[in-house]
Design a protein around this motif. Structure first.
Motif, PDB file in Angstrom:
ATOM      1  N   GLY A  31      24.640  24.501  71.788  1.00 36.70           N
ATOM      2  CA  GLY A  31      25.948  24.431  71.142  1.00 36.70           C
ATOM      3  C   GLY A  31      26.718  23.183  71.536  1.00 36.70           C
ATOM      4  O   GLY A  31      26.958  22.935  72.716  1.00 36.70           O
ATOM      5  N   ALA A  32      27.068  22.364  70.533  1.00 40.85           N
ATOM      6  CA  ALA A  32      27.883  21.163  70.774  1.00 40.85           C
ATOM      7  C   ALA A  32      29.293  21.396  70.246  1.00 40.85           C
ATOM      8  O   ALA A  32      29.848  20.579  69.502  1.00 40.85           O
ATOM      9  CB  ALA A  32      27.241  19.940  70.129  1.00 40.85           C
ATOM     10  N   GLY A  33      29.879  22.550  70.601  1.00 41.66           N
ATOM     11  CA  GLY A  33      31.296  22.786  70.328  1.00 41.66           C
ATOM     12  C   GLY A  33      32.109  22.207  71.481  1.00 41.66           C
ATOM     13  O   GLY A  33      31.685  21.229  72.120  1.00 41.66           O
ATOM     14  N   GLY A  61      32.374  29.520  77.736  1.00 44.03           N
ATOM     15  CA  GLY A  61      33.144  29.424  76.494  1.00 44.03           C
ATOM     16  C   GLY A  61      33.148  30.751  75.744  1.00 44.03           C
ATOM     17  O   GLY A  61      33.043  31.829  76.332  1.00 44.03           O
ATOM     18  N   ASP A  81      27.048  28.645  72.942  1.00 41.12           N
ATOM     19  CA  ASP A  81      26.755  28.830  71.516  1.00 41.12           C
ATOM     20  C   ASP A  81      27.716  29.789  70.823  1.00 41.12           C
ATOM     21  O   ASP A  81      27.400  30.336  69.768  1.00 41.12           O
ATOM     22  CB  ASP A  81      25.291  29.256  71.316  1.00 41.12           C
ATOM     23  N   ALA A 107      37.235  27.328  77.861  1.00 37.69           N
ATOM     24  CA  ALA A 107      35.919  26.696  77.682  1.00 37.69           C
ATOM     25  C   ALA A 107      35.858  25.381  78.483  1.00 37.69           C
ATOM     26  O   ALA A 107      34.853  25.084  79.136  1.00 37.69           O
ATOM     27  CB  ALA A 107      35.667  26.432  76.200  1.00 37.69           C
ATOM     28  N   HIS A 110      39.732  37.121  64.069  1.00 34.25           N
ATOM     29  CA  HIS A 110      39.613  36.971  65.530  1.00 34.25           C
ATOM     30  C   HIS A 110      38.726  38.120  66.019  1.00 34.25           C
ATOM     31  O   HIS A 110      38.770  39.216  65.464  1.00 34.25           O
ATOM     32  CB  HIS A 110      40.978  37.072  66.195  1.00 34.25           C
ATOM     33  N   ILE A 130      44.227  22.728  66.782  1.00 36.07           N
ATOM     34  CA  ILE A 130      44.102  23.447  68.051  1.00 36.07           C
ATOM     35  C   ILE A 130      45.016  22.757  69.059  1.00 36.07           C
ATOM     36  O   ILE A 130      45.226  21.549  68.971  1.00 36.07           O
ATOM     37  CB  ILE A 130      42.613  23.408  68.474  1.00 36.07           C
ATOM     38  N   VAL A 168      19.036  27.614  68.008  1.00 31.71           N
ATOM     39  CA  VAL A 168      18.323  28.336  69.066  1.00 31.71           C
ATOM     40  C   VAL A 168      18.309  29.814  68.710  1.00 31.71           C
ATOM     41  O   VAL A 168      19.337  30.375  68.325  1.00 31.71           O
ATOM     42  CB  VAL A 168      19.000  28.073  70.436  1.00 31.71           C
ATOM     43  N   CYS A 188      21.315  21.273  71.895  1.00 31.31           N
ATOM     44  CA  CYS A 188      20.822  21.805  70.612  1.00 31.31           C
ATOM     45  C   CYS A 188      22.020  22.331  69.834  1.00 31.31           C
ATOM     46  O   CYS A 188      22.705  23.248  70.292  1.00 31.31           O
ATOM     47  CB  CYS A 188      19.860  22.964  70.847  1.00 31.31           C
TER      48      CYS A 188
HETATM   49  C1  LIG Z   1      42.488  30.570  64.580  1.00 37.30           C
HETATM   50  C2  LIG Z   1      42.176  30.134  65.990  1.00 37.30           C
HETATM   51  C3  LIG Z   1      43.040  29.254  66.627  1.00 37.30           C
HETATM   52  C4  LIG Z   1      42.780  28.864  67.944  1.00 37.30           C
HETATM   53  N1  LIG Z   1      43.644  28.026  68.574  1.00 37.30           N
HETATM   54  C5  LIG Z   1      43.422  27.687  69.857  1.00 37.30           C
HETATM   55  C6  LIG Z   1      44.335  26.828  70.555  1.00 37.30           C
HETATM   56  O1  LIG Z   1      45.342  26.392  70.001  1.00 37.30           O
HETATM   57  N2  LIG Z   1      44.070  26.511  71.859  1.00 37.30           N
HETATM   58  C7  LIG Z   1      42.961  26.985  72.502  1.00 37.30           C
HETATM   59  O2  LIG Z   1      42.767  26.660  73.702  1.00 37.30           O
HETATM   60  N3  LIG Z   1      42.063  27.795  71.870  1.00 37.30           N
HETATM   61  C8  LIG Z   1      42.263  28.153  70.570  1.00 37.30           C
HETATM   62  N4  LIG Z   1      41.360  28.952  69.923  1.00 37.30           N
HETATM   63  C9  LIG Z   1      40.128  29.375  70.599  1.00 37.30           C
HETATM   64  C10 LIG Z   1      39.070  28.267  70.557  1.00 37.30           C
HETATM   65  O3  LIG Z   1      38.911  27.818  69.229  1.00 37.30           O
HETATM   66  C11 LIG Z   1      37.715  28.735  71.079  1.00 37.30           C
HETATM   67  O4  LIG Z   1      37.903  29.458  72.267  1.00 37.30           O
HETATM   68  C12 LIG Z   1      36.798  27.528  71.333  1.00 37.30           C
HETATM   69  O5  LIG Z   1      36.527  26.854  70.137  1.00 37.30           O
HETATM   70  C13 LIG Z   1      35.487  27.982  71.984  1.00 37.30           C
HETATM   71  O6  LIG Z   1      34.641  26.873  72.088  1.00 37.30           O
HETATM   72  P1  LIG Z   1      33.074  27.079  72.298  1.00 37.30           P
HETATM   73  O7  LIG Z   1      32.502  25.722  72.402  1.00 37.30           O
HETATM   74  O8  LIG Z   1      32.850  28.054  73.398  1.00 37.30           O
HETATM   75  O9  LIG Z   1      32.574  27.828  70.991  1.00 37.30           O
HETATM   76  P2  LIG Z   1      32.474  27.279  69.455  1.00 37.30           P
HETATM   77  O10 LIG Z   1      33.674  26.442  69.152  1.00 37.30           O
HETATM   78  O11 LIG Z   1      32.226  28.483  68.655  1.00 37.30           O
HETATM   79  O12 LIG Z   1      31.207  26.337  69.479  1.00 37.30           O
HETATM   80  C14 LIG Z   1      29.896  26.867  69.492  1.00 37.30           C
HETATM   81  C15 LIG Z   1      28.943  25.785  69.007  1.00 37.30           C
HETATM   82  O13 LIG Z   1      27.615  26.291  69.101  1.00 37.30           O
HETATM   83  C16 LIG Z   1      26.945  26.090  67.872  1.00 37.30           C
HETATM   84  N5  LIG Z   1      25.966  27.205  67.761  1.00 37.30           N
HETATM   85  C17 LIG Z   1      26.233  28.498  67.491  1.00 37.30           C
HETATM   86  N6  LIG Z   1      25.116  29.228  67.513  1.00 37.30           N
HETATM   87  C18 LIG Z   1      24.116  28.365  67.812  1.00 37.30           C
HETATM   88  C19 LIG Z   1      22.705  28.511  67.973  1.00 37.30           C
HETATM   89  N7  LIG Z   1      22.119  29.703  67.840  1.00 37.30           N
HETATM   90  N8  LIG Z   1      21.964  27.427  68.268  1.00 37.30           N
HETATM   91  C20 LIG Z   1      22.557  26.207  68.418  1.00 37.30           C
HETATM   92  N9  LIG Z   1      23.892  26.007  68.269  1.00 37.30           N
HETATM   93  C21 LIG Z   1      24.652  27.068  67.981  1.00 37.30           C
HETATM   94  C22 LIG Z   1      28.020  26.116  66.807  1.00 37.30           C
HETATM   95  O14 LIG Z   1      27.614  25.441  65.639  1.00 37.30           O
HETATM   96  C23 LIG Z   1      29.153  25.404  67.537  1.00 37.30           C
HETATM   97  O15 LIG Z   1      29.086  24.005  67.392  1.00 37.30           O
HETATM   98  C24 LIG Z   1      41.612  29.362  68.605  1.00 37.30           C
HETATM   99  C25 LIG Z   1      40.742  30.232  67.947  1.00 37.30           C
HETATM  100  C26 LIG Z   1      41.014  30.634  66.654  1.00 37.30           C
HETATM  101  C27 LIG Z   1      40.078  31.594  65.979  1.00 37.30           C
END
Ligand SMILES: Cc1cc2nc3c(=O)[nH]c(=O)nc-3n(C[C@H](O)[C@H](O)[C@H](O)COP(=O)(O)OP(=O)(O)OC[C@H]3O[C@@H](n4cnc5c(N)ncnc54)[C@H](O)[C@@H]3O)c2cc1C
Length: 370
Positions: free
Chosen positions: A7-9, A273, A150, A288, A254, A42, A123, A29
């Motif tokens: 995951g590149a989030g 995350g 991810d 995260a 949510h 955000i 993955v 990945c």
């Molecule tokens: C409406 C809304 C508003 C928000 N506002 C805020 C805010 O203002 N401030 C704040 O701190 N937080 C906020 N959040 C929360 C925040 O968006 C998340 O907590 C944050 O994006 C989590 O990041 P992450 O990298 O863990 O997950 P994600 O952002 O979900 O990234 C996961 C990554 O993994 C990839 N992936 C998924 N499955 C796979 C797989 N099987 N194989 C390979 N890659 C995969 C995806 O494509 C994605 O790029 C908000 C959430 C929502 C819903």
């Protein structure tokens, strides 16, 4: 060592920056395309900015600073005016940025730090011995450390603990967009994060540097049961902003993990995350980023991967437990009935004036262990 990040989030890219800077060979990945798109905006509170700083990202090339948060009733009465995402005495201001712009900026930084991102690589889970990741085409990628970033529907979480809960709808959805409404430039609403507390939820708006209004409506109840203009019909400013909308995104639900995962790590795998704790709006991305900083610090300080993961888990568990409890309380407050809302209208000005910093300061004070 060889590190595979799934995951590149926000979590995965930030961890890739930290671990690459330590000299490790990092491959990320990513199921989606190379360039992230969509996702509204955000906000990053000061604890998130501090985590980015220790990861080697002292400044972001995206977003703009927001100094104040103002809370309003549906009728337009100011309930309170507090420092946004920081202690009032902290000169560092929170940042609000387009979500995709933030993710792409972090991806650029992780490539510059030496990491490789493989877009389009989904993955499917872990190998049977839990020592490698299994790609969707059944290829196994072994490495010394596997970081599961991810997101909500993490297949790695399920592989680590098949009994872990599936995500459930949290009873709240967000509709976001932009608006061309020419709000009067009254200083009480400009350059601030405005939150209007209404019958059906909370309406957020702020003015971006180009003059556009960015808005997000957090609506309580069954997913998409109410149209956004219907949900905020009782509130003058939100309904005028919605009427002048230039874009309206699809409703975004949510989610919760209930119960929260009990397995965080194995000898080689770490969850972080939203894959571990989908905290949602306000602090989800911040947590995260804190996770990424904590994992990087633990890897730097420990002599084995297993020891590093034990430190990571010990450092993060109490913090995440407290933040999850606070997120539950906030959700209940936003879903309060009409009597509770009346009481909120009476009590909130006092709480915001006298107790807000005491109630929230601990969130922003967090110092990532490095
Ligand atoms: C409406 C809304 C508003 C928000 N506002 C805020 C805010 O203002 N401030 C704040 O701190 N937080 C906020 N959040 C929360 C925040 O968006 C998340 O907590 C944050 O994006 C989590 O990041 P992450 O990298 O863990 O997950 P994600 O952002 O979900 O990234 C996961 C990554 O993994 C990839 N992936 C998924 N499955 C796979 C797989 N099987 N194989 C390979 N890659 C995969 C995806 O494509 C994605 O790029 C908000 C959430 C929502 C819903």
């Amino acid at each position: 060592m060889q590190v595979t990040i799934v995951g590149a989030g926000i979590a995965g890219s930030a961890t890739a920056i930290g671990l690459s800077a330590l000299g490790h060979q990092v491959t990320v990945c990513e199921a989606g395309p190379a360039v992230a798109t969509g996702g509204s905006f955000i906000s990053l509170a000061t604890n998130a900015l501090r985590a980015l700083d220790v990861l080697g990202v002292p400044e972001l090339p995206v977003g703009f600073p927001v100094a104040r948060q103002r809370m309003w009733t549906a009728s337009g009465r100011l309930l309170g005016d507090v420092a946004r995402g920081r202690r009032a005495s902290d000169p560092t201001l929170s940042i609000t940025a387009p979500r995709a712009g933030l993710v792409n900026a972090l991806r650029d930084r992780c490539r510059a730090a030496g990491a490789t991102i493989w877009p389009g690589s989904r993955v499917a889970g872990l190998s049977d011995d839990l020592l490698g990741v299994r790609l969707a085409d059944e290829t196994i990628l072994e490495s010394d450390l596997i970081v599961a970033a991810d997101g909500l529907r993490s297949p790695i979480r399920a592989a680590l603990d098949p009994a872990s809960a599936e995500p459930v709808y949290a009873g709240l959805y967000t509709v976001a967009g932009t608006s061309a409404l020419d709000l009067p430039r009254d200083s009480a609403r400009d350059s601030a994060f405005n939150m209007t507390i209404c019958r059906n939820g909370a309406f957020i708006h702020l003015r971006a540097p180009d003059g556009a209004i960015w808005w997000q409506a957090q609506i309580n109840g069954a997913l998409a049961a109410l149209d956004v203009s219907e949900a905020f019909a009782d509130a003058a400013v939100p309904s005028a902003i919605i009427a002048a909308a230039t874009s309206v995104d699809r409703p975004q639900p949510h989610h919760l993990l209930d119960p929260a995962p009990s397995v965080w790590t194995s000898s080689r795998v770490a969850l972080l995350g939203d894959a571990l704790h989908p905290i949602g709006a306000g602090q989800g991305a911040a947590m995260a980023l804190e996770d990424a900083a904590a994992l990087t610090g633990a890897v730097r300080g420990a002599s084995t991967v297993e020891a590093a993961l034990a430190v990571y888990e010990a450092v993060r568990r109490p913090r995440i437990a407290k933040v999850l409890r606070t997120a539950d309380d906030n959700r209940n407050l936003k879903a309060a009935g009409s009597l509770s809302r009346t009481l909120q209208g009476l009590i909130m000005p006092l709480v915001l004036r006298h107790g807000y910093e005491r109630a929230t300061g601990w969130l922003y004070d967090y110092e990532p262990a490095v």
